[in-house]
Design a protein around this motif. Structure first.
Motif, PDB file in Angstrom:
ATOM      1  N   LEU A 236       0.862  -1.176   0.000  1.00 38.21           N
ATOM      2  CA  LEU A 236       0.000   0.000   0.000  1.00 38.21           C
ATOM      3  C   LEU A 236       0.898   1.225   0.000  1.00 38.21           C
ATOM      4  O   LEU A 236       1.700   1.421   0.911  1.00 38.21           O
ATOM      5  CB  LEU A 236      -0.895  -0.019   1.247  1.00 38.21           C
ATOM      6  CG  LEU A 236      -1.824   1.175   1.462  1.00 38.21           C
ATOM      7  CD1 LEU A 236      -2.821   1.311   0.326  1.00 38.21           C
ATOM      8  CD2 LEU A 236      -2.540   1.033   2.800  1.00 38.21           C
ATOM      9  N   ASN A 237       0.785   2.028  -1.046  1.00 38.67           N
ATOM     10  CA  ASN A 237       1.546   3.281  -1.152  1.00 38.67           C
ATOM     11  C   ASN A 237       0.692   4.458  -0.694  1.00 38.67           C
ATOM     12  O   ASN A 237      -0.454   4.600  -1.136  1.00 38.67           O
ATOM     13  CB  ASN A 237       1.964   3.561  -2.592  1.00 38.67           C
ATOM     14  CG  ASN A 237       3.019   2.626  -3.124  1.00 38.67           C
ATOM     15  OD1 ASN A 237       2.968   2.239  -4.288  1.00 38.67           O
ATOM     16  ND2 ASN A 237       3.982   2.257  -2.315  1.00 38.67           N
ATOM     17  N   VAL A 238       1.259   5.274   0.156  1.00 39.74           N
ATOM     18  CA  VAL A 238       0.650   6.551   0.530  1.00 39.74           C
ATOM     19  C   VAL A 238       1.651   7.642   0.176  1.00 39.74           C
ATOM     20  O   VAL A 238       2.842   7.534   0.520  1.00 39.74           O
ATOM     21  CB  VAL A 238       0.311   6.605   2.030  1.00 39.74           C
ATOM     22  CG1 VAL A 238      -0.210   7.989   2.414  1.00 39.74           C
ATOM     23  CG2 VAL A 238      -0.706   5.525   2.387  1.00 39.74           C
ATOM     24  N   LEU A 239       1.178   8.678  -0.507  1.00 38.13           N
ATOM     25  CA  LEU A 239       2.058   9.758  -0.940  1.00 38.13           C
ATOM     26  C   LEU A 239       1.419  11.104  -0.630  1.00 38.13           C
ATOM     27  O   LEU A 239       0.192  11.257  -0.695  1.00 38.13           O
ATOM     28  CB  LEU A 239       2.350   9.674  -2.440  1.00 38.13           C
ATOM     29  CG  LEU A 239       2.868   8.350  -2.998  1.00 38.13           C
ATOM     30  CD1 LEU A 239       1.718   7.514  -3.547  1.00 38.13           C
ATOM     31  CD2 LEU A 239       3.892   8.591  -4.107  1.00 38.13           C
ATOM     32  N   ALA A 240       2.249  12.077  -0.310  1.00 37.43           N
ATOM     33  CA  ALA A 240       1.809  13.462  -0.138  1.00 37.43           C
ATOM     34  C   ALA A 240       3.037  14.348  -0.199  1.00 37.43           C
ATOM     35  O   ALA A 240       4.148  13.920   0.127  1.00 37.43           O
ATOM     36  CB  ALA A 240       1.075  13.647   1.195  1.00 37.43           C
ATOM     37  N   GLY A 241       2.830  15.582  -0.617  1.00 38.24           N
ATOM     38  CA  GLY A 241       3.960  16.504  -0.712  1.00 38.24           C
ATOM     39  C   GLY A 241       3.503  17.940  -0.804  1.00 38.24           C
ATOM     40  O   GLY A 241       2.311  18.240  -0.702  1.00 38.24           O
TER      41      GLY A 241
END
Length: 280
Positions: A236-241
């Motif tokens: 499970l990939n979670v990304l934020a930036g």
């Protein structure tokens, strides 16, 4: 400066930004006891709730939403409940249910939204032994502030997140994104995979065996994963930036990017897709 790192199952409960040494992504997995409830107060974070197993009930502003239902992550595509900032939510679940909770600070408040398997494509990506199955419940077009969520299933012996790529700089063709990889194996006792993260300009190279329940934090670096022969892998990939525009743009390692061109001549692994939309 933070660097890519693997946290081992049993040695972490929650990855807060200060644990990873970054600013945006938070992640935890909560296992519910019989009768247990969890209330998350309204704050300035948006959240995504992904049941890994079991059924979850969320109450928001007096409205009840029931979601999930798969026995394991290999039995069906996931449900994802998006809850915006400034929103309190109370959660209960079937005994033993596992719930992944992703969070990120948000500026804008969006609407509560449930993504079901009916909303997802059963997508095969890559070719040859780089074939994997991908579902993206919170893609760039999703009405959220920063959070992006992706589920990936890789059959044993195949490469995933390939060609190696990075997303650490906001520029044309690349976005600055913090990312977590949370791993589950179909055979949790014996299964394993290998995660590589490398940065030639930093003279950094991480090669780690990862097992069921481990998590990798990736603030930067090219990265790729391979599942051991016979051991199907889920992550499970979670990304934020910080970027003002929601995007999953990634920059591929220029030394290996051309390998993707060969996929058009390589047959798709006939095992993919191998996870059904809904459990049988």
């Amino acid at each position: 400066m933070s660097q890519p790192r693997v946290f081992r199952a049993g040695e972490w409960n929650r990855i807060a930004p200060e644990d990873a040494g970054w600013s945006y992504v938070g992640f935890e997995v909560r296992t519910f006891d019989d009768g247990e409830s969890l209330t998350i107060s309204a704050d300035d974070h948006e959240r995504a709730f992904v049941p890994l197993s079991g059924t979850v009930t969320a109450v928001i502003d007096g409205k009840e939403t029931v979601f999930g239902g798969r026995k394991t992550v290999f039995d069906g595509l996931g449900h994802t409940l998006y809850v915006p900032r400034d929103t309190e939510v109370t959660l209960t679940a079937t005994p033993g249910a596992e719930l992944a909770i992703a969070s990120a600070p948000a500026t804008e408040r969006h609407e509560v939204r449930l993504v079901t398997p009916d909303d997802l494509g059963v997508e095969s990506r890559g070719g040859g032994n780089a074939t994997r199955q991908v579902a993206t419940p919170m893609p760039p077009g999703f009405p959220a502030d920063r959070l992006l969520v992706v589920e990936v299933w890789t059959p044993g012996g195949n490469w995933s997140s390939f060609p190696p790529h990075k997303h650490e700089v906001d520029r044309d063709g690349e976005a600055a994104l913090e990312e977590t990889y949370y791993y589950r194996l179909r055979d949790p006792e014996n299964g394993w995979a290998i995660q590589r993260a490398y940065s030639p300009e930093r003279e950094f190279d991480l090669v780690e065996v990862v097992r069921d329940g481990d998590i990798c934090t990736l603030p930067w670096a090219y990265h790729t994963t391979v599942a051991a022969h016979g051991h199907d892998l889920y992550y499970l990939n979670v990304l934020a930036g910080p970027a003002a525009v929601r995007t999953l743009q990634a920059f591929q390692d220029p030394c290996l990017a051309e390998l993707q061109d060969a996929w058009s001549d390589a047959p798709t692994d006939e095992r993919v897709p191998f996870v059904p939309r809904y459990p049988a």
